[in-house]
Design a protein around this motif. Structure first.
Motif, PDB file in Angstrom:
ATOM      1  N   THR A  67       0.831  -1.200   0.000  1.00 49.44           N
ATOM      2  CA  THR A  67       0.000   0.000   0.000  1.00 49.44           C
ATOM      3  C   THR A  67       0.868   1.253   0.000  1.00 49.44           C
ATOM      4  OG1 THR A  67      -0.134   0.214   2.408  1.00 49.44           O
ATOM      5  CG2 THR A  67      -1.683  -1.293   1.349  1.00 49.44           C
ATOM      6  N   ALA A  68       0.221   2.374  -0.181  1.00 48.33           N
ATOM      7  CA  ALA A  68       0.933   3.654  -0.185  1.00 48.33           C
ATOM      8  C   ALA A  68       1.569   3.957   1.167  1.00 48.33           C
ATOM      9  CB  ALA A  68      -0.031   4.777  -0.583  1.00 48.33           C
ATOM     10  N   HIS A  69       1.084   3.346   2.222  1.00 52.37           N
ATOM     11  CA  HIS A  69       1.656   3.532   3.558  1.00 52.37           C
ATOM     12  C   HIS A  69       2.710   2.483   3.889  1.00 52.37           C
ATOM     13  CE1 HIS A  69      -2.077   5.962   5.069  1.00 52.37           C
ATOM     14  NE2 HIS A  69      -1.354   6.605   4.169  1.00 52.37           N
ATOM     15  N   GLY A  70       3.059   1.642   2.930  1.00 57.57           N
ATOM     16  CA  GLY A  70       4.084   0.634   3.152  1.00 57.57           C
ATOM     17  C   GLY A  70       3.577  -0.656   3.748  1.00 57.57           C
ATOM     18  N   GLN A  71       2.275  -0.795   3.918  1.00 61.03           N
ATOM     19  CA  GLN A  71       1.731  -2.034   4.466  1.00 61.03           C
ATOM     20  C   GLN A  71       1.842  -3.148   3.434  1.00 61.03           C
ATOM     21  OE1 GLN A  71      -2.420  -1.885   5.390  1.00 61.03           O
ATOM     22  NE2 GLN A  71      -2.435  -3.833   6.480  1.00 61.03           N
ATOM     23  N   GLU A  72       2.316  -4.302   3.856  1.00 56.99           N
ATOM     24  CA  GLU A  72       2.489  -5.449   2.966  1.00 56.99           C
ATOM     25  C   GLU A  72       1.401  -6.482   3.240  1.00 56.99           C
ATOM     26  OE1 GLU A  72       6.412  -6.966   3.332  1.00 56.99           O
ATOM     27  OE2 GLU A  72       7.385  -5.122   2.642  1.00 56.99           O
ATOM     28  N   LEU A  73       0.740  -6.904   2.170  1.00 52.66           N
ATOM     29  CA  LEU A  73      -0.323  -7.901   2.248  1.00 52.66           C
ATOM     30  C   LEU A  73       0.090  -9.120   1.436  1.00 52.66           C
ATOM     31  CD1 LEU A  73      -3.308  -5.471   1.591  1.00 52.66           C
ATOM     32  CD2 LEU A  73      -2.429  -6.193   3.817  1.00 52.66           C
ATOM     33  N   HIS A  74      -0.268 -10.288   1.918  1.00 55.73           N
ATOM     34  CA  HIS A  74       0.141 -11.520   1.228  1.00 55.73           C
ATOM     35  C   HIS A  74      -0.909 -12.597   1.437  1.00 55.73           C
ATOM     36  CE1 HIS A  74       2.790 -14.586  -0.432  1.00 55.73           C
ATOM     37  NE2 HIS A  74       2.495 -15.349   0.610  1.00 55.73           N
ATOM     38  N   ARG A  75      -1.177 -13.348   0.398  1.00 54.61           N
ATOM     39  CA  ARG A  75      -2.087 -14.486   0.477  1.00 54.61           C
ATOM     40  C   ARG A  75      -1.677 -15.509  -0.580  1.00 54.61           C
ATOM     41  NH1 ARG A  75      -4.462 -14.186   4.273  1.00 54.61           N
ATOM     42  NH2 ARG A  75      -6.345 -12.946   4.022  1.00 54.61           N
ATOM     43  N   VAL A  76      -1.800 -16.801  -0.239  1.00 58.11           N
ATOM     44  CA  VAL A  76      -1.489 -17.891  -1.167  1.00 58.11           C
ATOM     45  C   VAL A  76      -2.778 -18.627  -1.509  1.00 58.11           C
ATOM     46  CG1 VAL A  76      -0.237 -20.047  -1.500  1.00 58.11           C
ATOM     47  CG2 VAL A  76       0.861 -18.154  -0.305  1.00 58.11           C
ATOM     48  N   TRP A  77      -3.020 -18.811  -2.793  1.00 56.38           N
ATOM     49  CA  TRP A  77      -4.179 -19.552  -3.287  1.00 56.38           C
ATOM     50  C   TRP A  77      -3.693 -20.865  -3.909  1.00 56.38           C
ATOM     51  CZ3 TRP A  77      -9.368 -17.800  -3.371  1.00 56.38           C
ATOM     52  CH2 TRP A  77      -9.553 -16.512  -2.863  1.00 56.38           C
ATOM     53  N   ARG A  78      -4.400 -21.932  -3.595  1.00 59.15           N
ATOM     54  CA  ARG A  78      -4.063 -23.243  -4.143  1.00 59.15           C
ATOM     55  C   ARG A  78      -5.181 -23.723  -5.057  1.00 59.15           C
ATOM     56  NH1 ARG A  78       0.090 -25.481  -0.865  1.00 59.15           N
ATOM     57  NH2 ARG A  78       0.360 -24.336   1.081  1.00 59.15           N
ATOM     58  N   HIS A  79      -4.804 -24.624  -5.972  1.00 64.00           N
ATOM     59  CA  HIS A  79      -5.779 -25.172  -6.910  1.00 64.00           C
ATOM     60  C   HIS A  79      -5.320 -26.568  -7.267  1.00 64.00           C
ATOM     61  CE1 HIS A  79      -8.945 -25.175  -9.840  1.00 64.00           C
ATOM     62  NE2 HIS A  79      -8.130 -25.346 -10.849  1.00 64.00           N
ATOM     63  N   ASP A  80      -6.270 -27.517  -7.306  1.00 60.43           N
ATOM     64  CA  ASP A  80      -5.885 -28.892  -7.591  1.00 60.43           C
ATOM     65  C   ASP A  80      -5.718 -29.157  -9.084  1.00 60.43           C
ATOM     66  OD1 ASP A  80      -8.494 -28.673  -8.282  1.00 60.43           O
ATOM     67  OD2 ASP A  80      -9.248 -30.311  -7.034  1.00 60.43           O
ATOM     68  N   GLY A  81      -5.997 -28.204  -9.917  1.00 62.28           N
ATOM     69  CA  GLY A  81      -5.742 -28.322 -11.345  1.00 62.28           C
ATOM     70  C   GLY A  81      -4.676 -27.333 -11.779  1.00 62.28           C
ATOM     71  N   LEU A  82      -4.717 -26.933 -13.051  1.00 62.28           N
ATOM     72  CA  LEU A  82      -3.778 -25.959 -13.579  1.00 62.28           C
ATOM     73  C   LEU A  82      -4.515 -24.638 -13.769  1.00 62.28           C
ATOM     74  CD1 LEU A  82      -1.937 -28.177 -16.229  1.00 62.28           C
ATOM     75  CD2 LEU A  82      -1.395 -27.838 -13.816  1.00 62.28           C
ATOM     76  N   LEU A  83      -3.959 -23.582 -13.222  1.00 58.61           N
ATOM     77  CA  LEU A  83      -4.610 -22.275 -13.273  1.00 58.61           C
ATOM     78  C   LEU A  83      -4.440 -21.653 -14.655  1.00 58.61           C
ATOM     79  CD1 LEU A  83      -3.507 -20.895  -9.798  1.00 58.61           C
ATOM     80  CD2 LEU A  83      -5.836 -21.459 -10.489  1.00 58.61           C
ATOM     81  N   THR A  84      -5.561 -21.354 -15.319  1.00 59.88           N
ATOM     82  CA  THR A  84      -5.535 -20.643 -16.582  1.00 59.88           C
ATOM     83  C   THR A  84      -5.401 -19.149 -16.323  1.00 59.88           C
ATOM     84  OG1 THR A  84      -7.933 -20.420 -16.619  1.00 59.88           O
ATOM     85  CG2 THR A  84      -6.994 -22.424 -17.610  1.00 59.88           C
ATOM     86  N   ALA A  85      -5.264 -18.368 -17.401  1.00 61.30           N
ATOM     87  CA  ALA A  85      -5.163 -16.911 -17.231  1.00 61.30           C
ATOM     88  C   ALA A  85      -6.428 -16.359 -16.579  1.00 61.30           C
ATOM     89  CB  ALA A  85      -4.917 -16.250 -18.591  1.00 61.30           C
ATOM     90  N   ALA A  86      -7.590 -16.865 -16.986  1.00 60.72           N
ATOM     91  CA  ALA A  86      -8.839 -16.394 -16.392  1.00 60.72           C
ATOM     92  C   ALA A  86      -8.938 -16.798 -14.922  1.00 60.72           C
ATOM     93  CB  ALA A  86     -10.030 -16.956 -17.173  1.00 60.72           C
ATOM     94  N   ALA A  87      -8.490 -18.023 -14.608  1.00 57.69           N
ATOM     95  CA  ALA A  87      -8.545 -18.471 -13.215  1.00 57.69           C
ATOM     96  C   ALA A  87      -7.606 -17.661 -12.339  1.00 57.69           C
ATOM     97  CB  ALA A  87      -8.195 -19.956 -13.136  1.00 57.69           C
TER      98      ALA A  87
END
Length: 545
Positions: A283-303
Motif C-alpha cells: 500500500t501507499a503507507h508501506g503495508q504489505e499484504l500476502h495471500r497464497v491460493w491453491r488449486h488442484d488443477g492448472l490455473l488458466t489466465a482467467a482463473a
C-alpha cells in the motif's frame, strides 16, 4: 572420459548435517551432537569429536563415550533445504555452480579466478561472502577435477595446476570413500592412492570390476565426468507498479486481469502452469499484504485473474474476519501488485469431457468457496482430512479449502490384526517411538463413529446394582455397565457394550502423559456411543450412526 580434468573450485562446509540440524531444527551445533543413519553416526560436531565420538560408531557406543550427546536422525531433505542459501550465495559471486552433495558445491575455477585476481583471491572472496550472507563457515579447495578438489578442500588447499596426481599419490586409500574396496586393497598391501594408481588399468578392471576401475581413475587424478552446473531458477514472478493508488474494486479487477495474462504468458513460454499462486500487495503507507491460493488443477489466465480479483476485492471491501476480530482492509490504496507462481508443473494439459461438462460442478463449488475465502479469509472455509491416531478426534484435522490435504499423522497400515474387544490392546509402549508409518496399536476397530463431539460430555456409568463402574489399572471392569447418565438427563439402560480399548500415550513425558480406556455401548433407545474413562471420570466422546 578422455579429456583433461577441469580446474575445479570446491566449497565444503564441515559437519554439514550437524549445521543443517541447527539451521532447520534449532539444535545447537556447539553442543555435542551426532547425526545417525541406520543406528550409526554419519556426522558429529566438533565438541562430540573431542569426547571421542567418530563416524561409524553405533548409537550406544557413541552415547557411552559422550553421555551428554544429542542424537539427531539423518534427513537428506533437511540437509538439501538448508544448503540452498549457501549455493545461492556462491552464485552471487560466480556462475555455473554444481551441487555435489548437501554441504559441498563445485564450479570451474577459471572464471572467478580471472575476474577476482587469482585462485587464492577467488577462494577468499567466496568463503567470506558465504560467511557474511549465511553465517556458515566453509573451506575451499582447488585442484584438477572435482574429486581432488574435494580432498583439497578438507585442508583448505590450492593444488598447483598439473600437481594433482602428486597431491593424490600421498593420500591413504580411505580417501576413495569405498569401505569394501579399501579393505580389500589394504589386505593386498595397497596403502596409498599412488600405489593404487600405479596398477595397470586392465588388471584393476578385471579384478575389481567397474566401480574399482572408476576409483582407479579418480586415484590417478582423472575425473569420470565434467561438471554439471546448476541452472539458477528462473524468476517467474510479475510485478506492476501503480502511480495512482488502487482503492476501488473495479480498478483492482482491471489491474488483476492484465497482470494475470502477463504471468500466464511467462509461464507458457517456459512450458509451465501454475498450481499455487502467491498474491502480494504493497500500500501507499508501506503495508504489505500476502495471500497464497491453491488449486488442484492448472490455473488458466482467467482463473488467475479471478483469484487476484477476489483477493483484492476482499482486501479493499473493508470486510472483517468472523466476529469482526481481524480487519483485512488496507490502510491505504495499493501501489504495487506482485504475482508469484509458488507452485508450478510442466504444462501437460487437462482432458475435458466430451461436452465440456467434466469437473464443472466441482469448479463452480471451488470458485464459490474461494470467493468466500477472499472475503472472510482462508480459515473461513475448512474441510476434514483423515489421518492416523488412536481416537476419532485424533484421526481428523481441519484444513483451509484449497490447502494441501496432508494428514497431521501418517495413517495406519491394513487392518488384518485389529485388536479384539475385551482384550488388552497395545499402547505407546508397544508401539515404540521409531520412524515410519506407526501401527497405532490401541486404536478403535471399525466402523468409525459418525459424530465426534468437539468437547466430550461428562457422564456416569452404573452397574445393575446401582454401583459406579470402575476400571482398574490392569483393565479389569468392576461390573457390566447397565445404566448411563449424561449430565442432568435421566439414566438410559445399556443393552450392549464392548471394550475396554486402553491407550497409554506419551508415558515418557509425565506432563503430557494420558491414560484412558474406551468402551462402545448400545442404549435401549437404539443409540450407540463411544465412551472413555480417564482418571475415574466417564466421558461421551462420539456418537455412532
Amino acid at each position: 572420459m578422455t579429456g583433461a580434468p577441469v580446474r575445479t573450485l570446491l566449497l565444503w562446509c564441515p559437519d554439514w548435517p550437524v549445521l543443517a540440524a541447527e539451521i532447520v531444527d534449532g539444535v545447537p551445533a556447539t553442543d555435542p551432537v551426532a547425526v545417525l543413519h541406520a543406528n550409526r553416526v554419519v556426522a558429529c560436531s566438533e565438541r562430540a569429536r573431542a569426547e571421542g565420538v567418530r563416524r561409524g560408531l553405533r548409537k550406544r557406543e557413541a552415547q557411552g563415550r559422550c553421555p551428554q550427546l544429542t542424537v539427531v536422525e539423518y534427513d537428506p531433505g533437511r540437509d538439501a533445504r538448508a544448503f540452498e542459501p549457501v549455493v545461492a550465495a556462491v552464485e552471487e559471486v560466480a556462475a555455473g555452480v554444481e551441487v555435489v552433495r548437501p554441504g559441498a558445491c563445485a564450479l570451474a575455477a577459471r572464471g572467478p579466478s580471472r575476474y577476482l585476481g587469482g585462485e587464492e583471491a577467488a577462494a577468499e572472496r567466496i568463503v567470506e561472502h558465504v560467511a557474511q550472507t549465511c553465517a556458515v563457515e566453509s573451506q575451499v579447495g582447488i585442484a584438477d577435477g572435482v574429486f581432488a578438489a574435494g580432498l583439497a578442500a578438507r585442508d583448505g588447499r590450492i593444488v598447483p595446476p598439473g600437481g594433482t596426481p602428486e597431491f593424490l599419490a600421498a593420500l591413504p586409500v580411505e580417501a576413495l570413500g569405498r569401505p569394501a574396496l579399501v579393505d580389500l586393497l589394504r589386505r593386498l598391501g595397497v596403502r596409498t592412492l599412488g600405489d593404487f594408481a600405479a596398477l595397470p588399468a586392465g588388471d584393476v578392471l578385471a579384478r575389481f570390476g567397474f566401480d574399482g576401475a572408476l576409483a582407479h581413475r579418480l586415484a590417478a587424478g582423472r575425473d569420470h565426468r565434467p561438471l554439471a552446473v546448476r541452472q539458477p531458477p528462473t524468476d517467474l514472478a510479475v510485478t506492476a507498479d501503480h502511480d495512482e493508488p488502487i482503492d476501488r474494486v473495479d480498478a483492482a479487477a482491471f489491474a488483476a486481469r492484465a497482470l494475470a495474462e502477463q504471468l500466464h504468458e511467462r509461464l507458457a513460454a517456459h512450458g509451465l502452469a501454475c498450481t499455487r499462486l502467491g498474491i502480494e500487495a504493497v500500500t501507499a503507507h508501506g503495508q504489505e499484504l500476502h495471500r497464497v491460493w491453491r488449486h488442484d488443477g492448472l490455473l488458466t489466465a482467467a482463473a488467475i485473474a479471478d483469484r487476484v480479483r477476489w483477493q483484492l476485492d476482499g482486501w479493499l471491501s473493508g470486510s472483517n474476519g468472523r466476529g469482526g476480530a481481524r480487519p483485512t482492509r488496507p490502510t491505504a490504496g495499493i501501489i504495487r501488485l506482485r504475482l508469484v507462481p509458488d507452485g508450478v508443473l510442466a504444462q501437460a494439459g487437462l482432458q475435458p469431457g466430451l461436452w465440456g461438462e467434466t469437473g464443472e460442478e466441482r469448479e463452480r463449488a471451488h470458485r464459490a468457496l474461494s470467493r468466500v475465502q477472499g472475503i472472510l479469509g482462508p480459515e473461513a472455509v475448512v474441510t476434514a482430512v483423515l489421518g492416523g491416531g488412536r481416537s476419532p478426534a485424533d484421526q481428523t484435522r481441519l484444513v483451509p479449502w484449497g490447502d494441501e490435504r496432508l494428514p497431521a499423522r501418517p495413517g495406519p497400515p491394513a487392518l488384518p490384526g485389529e485388536p479384539a474387544a475385551g482384550g488388552t490392546a497395545g499402547t505407546d509402549r508397544a508401539a515404540g517411538r521409531g520412524g515410519g508409518t506407526p501401527p497405532w496399536p490401541g486404536r478403535l476397530p471399525p466402523p468409525a463413529p459418525a459424530v465426534v463431539l468437539p468437547s466430550p460430555l461428562a457422564a456416569t456409568v452404573h452397574d445393575a446394582a446401582g454401583e459406579p463402574v470402575v476400571v482398574s489399572a490392569r483393565l479389569a471392569v468392576s461390573a457390566a455397565p447397565a445404566r448411563l447418565t449424561v449430565g442432568t438427563a435421566p439414566p438410559v439402560e445399556i443393552v450392549g457394550w464392548a471394550g475396554p480399548w486402553p491407550v497409554d500415550e506419551r508415558w515418557w513425558a509425565p506432563a503430557e502423559a494420558r491414560r484412558r480406556a474406551r468402551f462402545q455401548v448400545c442404549l435401549v433407545d437404539g443409540a450407540a456411543l463411544l465412551l472413555a474413562v480417564e482418571a475415574g471420570q466417564w466421558l461421551v466422546e462420539a456418537i455412532y450412526d
